[in-house]
Design a protein around this motif. Structure first.
Motif, short mmCIF file in Angstrom:
data_model
loop_
_atom_site.label_atom_id
_atom_site.label_comp_id
_atom_site.label_asym_id
_atom_site.label_seq_id
_atom_site.Cartn_x
_atom_site.Cartn_y
_atom_site.Cartn_z
N ALA D 268 32.85 80.67 30.06
CA ALA D 268 32.31 80.05 29.08
C ALA D 268 32.95 78.39 28.35
N GLU D 269 34.61 78.74 28.79
CA GLU D 269 35.41 78.24 28.82
C GLU D 269 35.30 76.47 29.58
N SER D 270 34.84 76.86 30.71
CA SER D 270 34.24 75.70 31.47
C SER D 270 33.32 74.44 30.94
N PRO D 271 33.67 73.53 31.72
CA PRO D 271 32.89 72.14 30.90
C PRO D 271 31.85 72.49 32.09
N SER D 272 30.17 72.27 30.79
CA SER D 272 29.14 72.38 30.97
C SER D 272 28.75 71.67 32.42
N GLN D 273 28.45 72.87 33.65
CA GLN D 273 27.77 71.81 34.80
C GLN D 273 26.74 72.38 35.35
N ALA D 274 25.64 71.87 33.73
CA ALA D 274 24.50 71.99 35.26
C ALA D 274 23.88 73.94 35.48
N LEU D 275 23.79 73.00 36.85
CA LEU D 275 23.30 74.38 37.28
C LEU D 275 24.38 75.70 37.96
N LEU D 276 25.36 74.47 38.20
CA LEU D 276 26.62 75.23 39.43
C LEU D 276 27.41 74.80 38.48
N LYS D 277 27.75 76.03 37.88
CA LYS D 277 29.35 75.98 37.15
C LYS D 277 31.03 75.65 37.33
N GLN D 278 31.99 75.77 37.40
CA GLN D 278 33.39 76.09 37.73
C GLN D 278 33.15 75.90 39.29
N MET D 279 32.96 74.63 39.62
CA MET D 279 32.99 73.91 40.72
C MET D 279 34.52 73.68 41.73
N PHE D 280 34.82 73.11 40.14
CA PHE D 280 35.92 72.17 40.14
C PHE D 280 36.70 72.81 39.12
N GLY D 281 38.12 72.22 39.54
CA GLY D 281 38.91 72.64 38.32
C GLY D 281 39.35 73.97 38.50
N GLU D 282 38.98 75.15 39.10
CA GLU D 282 39.16 76.55 38.18
C GLU D 282 39.89 76.74 39.10
N ALA D 283 39.11 77.54 40.87
CA ALA D 283 39.50 77.48 41.26
C ALA D 283 39.57 77.84 42.85
N TRP D 284 40.24 76.95 43.95
CA TRP D 284 39.74 76.82 45.26
C TRP D 284 38.47 78.03 45.35
N GLN D 285 37.00 77.96 46.42
CA GLN D 285 36.48 78.58 47.00
C GLN D 285 36.51 79.02 48.43
N TRP D 286 36.60 80.52 48.62
CA TRP D 286 36.65 80.39 50.17
C TRP D 286 35.62 80.15 50.70
N THR D 287 35.34 79.88 51.84
CA THR D 287 34.34 79.51 52.36
C THR D 287 34.01 80.01 53.94
N GLN D 288 33.27 80.70 53.94
CA GLN D 288 33.33 81.55 55.45
C GLN D 288 33.29 80.28 57.18
N SER D 289 33.82 79.31 56.38
CA SER D 289 34.43 78.90 57.58
C SER D 289 35.49 78.48 58.07
N ALA D 290 35.44 78.63 59.77
CA ALA D 290 36.79 78.63 60.23
C ALA D 290 37.04 77.06 59.82
N TYR D 291 38.54 77.03 59.78
CA TYR D 291 38.38 74.74 59.92
C TYR D 291 39.05 74.54 61.27
N ALA D 292 37.82 73.91 61.23
CA ALA D 292 37.63 72.77 62.88
C ALA D 292 37.81 71.84 62.41
N PRO D 293 37.12 70.48 63.78
CA PRO D 293 37.19 69.32 63.95
C PRO D 293 35.57 69.24 63.61
N TYR D 294 35.18 68.66 62.87
CA TYR D 294 33.64 67.53 62.64
C TYR D 294 33.38 66.93 64.04
N PRO D 295 32.20 67.04 64.50
CA PRO D 295 32.10 66.15 65.57
C PRO D 295 32.36 65.01 65.53
#
Lengths: 355, 355, 355, 355
Positions: D268-295
């Motif tokens: 509720a407090e996060s600035p409105s971000q249309a479809l997806l809230k809290q993508m930036f500025g609140e908490a880093w989000q874990w992905t299932q991707s291992a950290y690897a070099p891009y091709p």
């Protein structure tokens, strides 16, 4: 055991003793204390095996065939693991015991320089097709986009690896991942596992005992860190598992093989495999792919679900198979995996490049 | 081997493999990796033993008799150590294997309360007299001044020790040395080694397998820290080794004994020993004396000199002998020693008091 | 705090934060995590100190004088400990900070060779007499029998210790206790703590920063293992604490001293002390006596009882005092103690011999 | 420093002291001993900073602008790291110090249930486009094939996470990766880092001190293992980094933000971000991707090349940014990475699903 209501376990306590890692199967003997088990006696173990074999044979027609296939594939994995462990144990003994006698051979032949097989890449598919047994981690089949790449047509040899060593490979941090460099420093790594320097010459400990290093053999028993550092030094890189699998379609699917002498062969000795040699049957090949679920992967329920899925972190994928892989066990889509620091499996190096 | 110029070693590498701790004998197999030795095979070990036995028998008349006596005494120490290690190994196995069958016995008899034998002290002497074999650390014989003291006339029983436990013995730091309390916390000690709580009852793992704890038996497998904490709780203390040796003169020198059942006996079962029971042949008894050289002690030259002297720090002395000590091995002046945290030897508690 | 019903603690949580090791005082901040404490702030710590000081001054007449004396003696111990810790911390910093400026001095003078003061021994007494403050571990006074012995008339110098090093001292196991040899190997000890080799020369880190090693100074910062190995190499031994105390009667009781420069002095600089030089005020002197209760010792009740008694295992006694010991703190009967591996205190070597 | 021939280093030894991990920059102060550095003094550090600042300002026009941008971005990373470390240090102190005062707020508002934004996938592109600063690991831009997927429209809240806990989340191995389960067992994890149970209620340690847990806030300070286990329990999964980046295009690129109160906000407090809230500025989000070099990734030469590439193993990627990320630092293509066991960074959970 499904289908056998009246099965009597051989010894209630064996379920605890011989549970290696299945949380769903209850408590287990602590792993670091395995070395202290001197009982049950060999006779008891043989009787246990006979008891289980008899029950399986009697029940086999009533059993779920997929489960039987999984059991057999699992048993085959342990056949290779036993050879890895025996080699490791024997290597720690100053007597350097041989697991099997060594055949007499003449001097080996230097292979031709590495050639590069080129692939156009694009949107390709990898993973199990269905049809025949495969582990759950080999599916689902799915699309991946590959940039153009080239794959080395054979494994890196001991002589080539020694050039890396002589160029300061183990002393120059610029070739190494940070975690790998820490291990090089902390463990004092100077060469692959089982290489031994004796008065300036390199000797190799094998399942046939210790003998001079054959420079034309593929280098064996390297960690991911070493494979990766070697490739960087050689101005190349390791393949991704998708690249490896896409390229391996060219090779006749993993051949059945049964080795008299349990050791890696030179490129000249390896059976001809057209464009790409030594894809199967010599040494597992490190890829730069972290072991992760394929898109849409969902582990089966129950203890079977612990078989693969729960290890999908902190490991790197190896592809192909080794001289110690049982006949018929390997597959185009087979995903082996180990910690990047592990070296006691039969691992080697095949390089790749951006094309 | 002195006196045998023509002796041929069985295998050059065995000197490295089987050197347990003698720096003067060169390098040795690393202690933490001993568990990985699966070779030489049992046949080779038997052949090695036969080879050495034959050479010793042939040479024995020409050998230094003191060295032969030392060799035999050392071998006897390992006989007891083997039983300690077998018990420990078996205890780690959920199958709880028995080293020997258990004899049927009726219920044991409660001993009389501890009585106290009083000694006037004064300027006394302890240490080897000469005459018969003794280890170097048992001499020189020397004077010590003792204040008046009293020694318990039997060992502390399991029931008595359980009272300490039930009074919060393992939960109250006021009874413990600081290093001991740290171990109690870190290792989660709640009872002596090999005691096992099963649904509210205490059972005991023995060389005859697991069985109910006999409350009238001496408590076994306590560390120095536990013996010391128990004594403090009981408003007593552990004896010094000089007090123990001075008092033990009353007892007929360590009797020869050979046990059918390898386990500690109650005071009632122990042979009558006048004023002081169970001084020998049941359980080694912790003293409050740190293991140190006697005044004037000088270790012999060479590898023999490493036998005792180099361990004279960070260890506490135990006196007497245990049910597992070979017949004829114990002596009035015998000094056993272990780290204060060790519990896998056959150690018990005899208390002392200022008189 | 007895006698002050109305005392208000400064902060309830400080009892937890600043409890170093008293089990009887409840839980405490874990020792390995002490380094993470950045709060309370320096201002809060000063305010806390002022609060406690004011309360003590107000209450001092009503307090148990023995307890006040113990508190002061304890504070004095921490004054020396602070200097040990500061020196250690600074030594780990490549900047090699100086705690105090260094005075200019000319070259030092080589002392005369070690002379030996001989003592007839016999039945003697050691321990506190009563009269004046002493720690509980210094009593009771009691008899001990001493064989004739000789004590070195000064401390071992850095030059003498370097001869041991140059004779392979740190490479020859025959000089070392087994536990000590393990540390030499595992820690790579090559010299006393704070000795630094720079292009073939030895330099010394001191509270006045790093400077060339003065060969005529007493060697400092040796462990018990090093002191013991040195003495064995020198065909001597370390004294027992009874020998040291008996001999020290000859020396005027520990002098008050207050040092401008916090560092050890050569024998020539040390105040003349008749037969035995440097007994007090230069370096604590390792004895071969394990730290143990004197006969009849009984620790006081409560937290005070944890002060000394609970450490009476796995430690060796040091006698005398160092340049960092506060004026008036040392005594003839004073028993300092440390783990045999410790080297960060101001410890040196005085040898003894059987006469 | 390029372009400044005449630059004089402030202190030669600081290069050693303050080299955190650059092998190409020579030796460095050992990491585990960092806690012992009490010198250089604060004054010296300030003077050092002023010296460097002045030199940079004087030289800035002559410097490589890319290098300056990299230096600034690196400095910004350390601003967030400082807050992570301060929070961790303070959390270990029983006094629970607050880094900043807490603003008064009313009760927070429960967010709507998680909604799922659906994406068709297909052959998409991710990675830096060029134009503006980005780290080397964000490129090259490259194609990836995505199966259809859905992304949660907000972060998982503390209340939702507590449901997982109350359903036995930390006690049921079926939710966990094997390495994660080992840590849960060995470390005794029962809740996210900084959650504290006080008489049945959960409290939270924050940069504003300890206070009651707000159930509607995003859960913070979870490891990859916990994020992954939660998602499995919730019958979802974590997104891949390609899925996350592809979806984030919908959101206005990472907003500049500067927070008065350094803490995560509710949806509720996060600035409105249309479809997806809290993508930036609140908490880093874990992905299932291992950290690897891009091709096609190739690290730059020299010490700069050690910045990212050498960590590309044994780490998982996090996307987005946190409340502690400096304004302007985050980007759509930004790849943060940590070990899967780490929890002291400001990490949260956003779930994904196969569509």
């Amino acid at each position: 055991m499904r289908g056998r209501r009246d099965y009597r376990v051989f010894d209630e306590r064996f379920g605890y003793l011989f549970n290696s890692y299945y949380n769903a199967k209850g408590d287990r003997h602590p792993r670091p204390e395995r070395g202290v088990l001197s009982r049950p006696s060999l006779d008891d173990v043989h009787a246990y095996r006979a008891h289980v074999d008899a029950a399986v044979i009697e029940a086999i027609d009533a059993l779920d065939p997929d489960l039987v296939a999984l059991g057999l594939a699992h048993e085959e994995q342990h056949q290779e693991l036993m050879l890895m462990d025996i080699k490791h144990l024997f290597s720690l003994n100053i007597i350097a015991p041989a697991y099997q006698p060594r055949s007499r051979r003449g001097a080996s032949e230097a292979p031709a320089p590495i050639g590069w097989a080129e692939f156009a890449g694009g949107l390709i598919e990898i993973g199990r097709e269905g049809g025949g047994f495969a582990f759950d981690n080999e599916g689902p089949r799915h699309k991946q986009y590959l940039a153009p790449f080239a794959l080395a047509d054979r494994l890196v040899t001991a002589r080539e690896y020694r050039e890396f060593m002589e160029d300061g490979g183990y002393a120059r941090p610029e070739f190494w991942l940070s975690d790998g460099w820490d291990i090089v420093q902390n463990e004092g790594w100077q060469a692959p596992l089982y290489w031994r320097e004796r008065e300036g010459d390199w000797r190799l400990f094998t399942l046939q005992g210790e003998r001079p290093l054959d420079p034309h053999e593929p280098v064996l028993h390297v960690s991911y860190y070493e494979a990766d550092a070697y490739a960087r030094w050689a101005k190349a890189r390791l393949p991704t598992e998708a690249e490896w699998e896409h390229a391996a379609i060219l090779v006749q699917a993993a051949p059945s093989h049964s080795r008299a002498e349990l050791h890696v062969r030179t490129a000249a000795e390896s059976p001809s495999q057209a464009l790409l040699k030594q894809m199967f049957g010599e040494a597992w090949q490190w890829t730069q792919s972290a072991y992760a679920p394929y898109p849409g992967y969902c582990p089966p329920a129950g203890a079977i679900g612990e078989y693969n899925g729960k290890f999908m972190v902190n490991q790197m994928v190896l592809r192909g198979s080794s001289f110690a892989t049982p006949p018929g066990h390997a597959r185009l889509t087979y995903r082996n995996f180990f910690s990047p620091a592990a070296r006691w499996m039969f691992s080697g190096i095949r390089m790749a490049k951006d094309a």
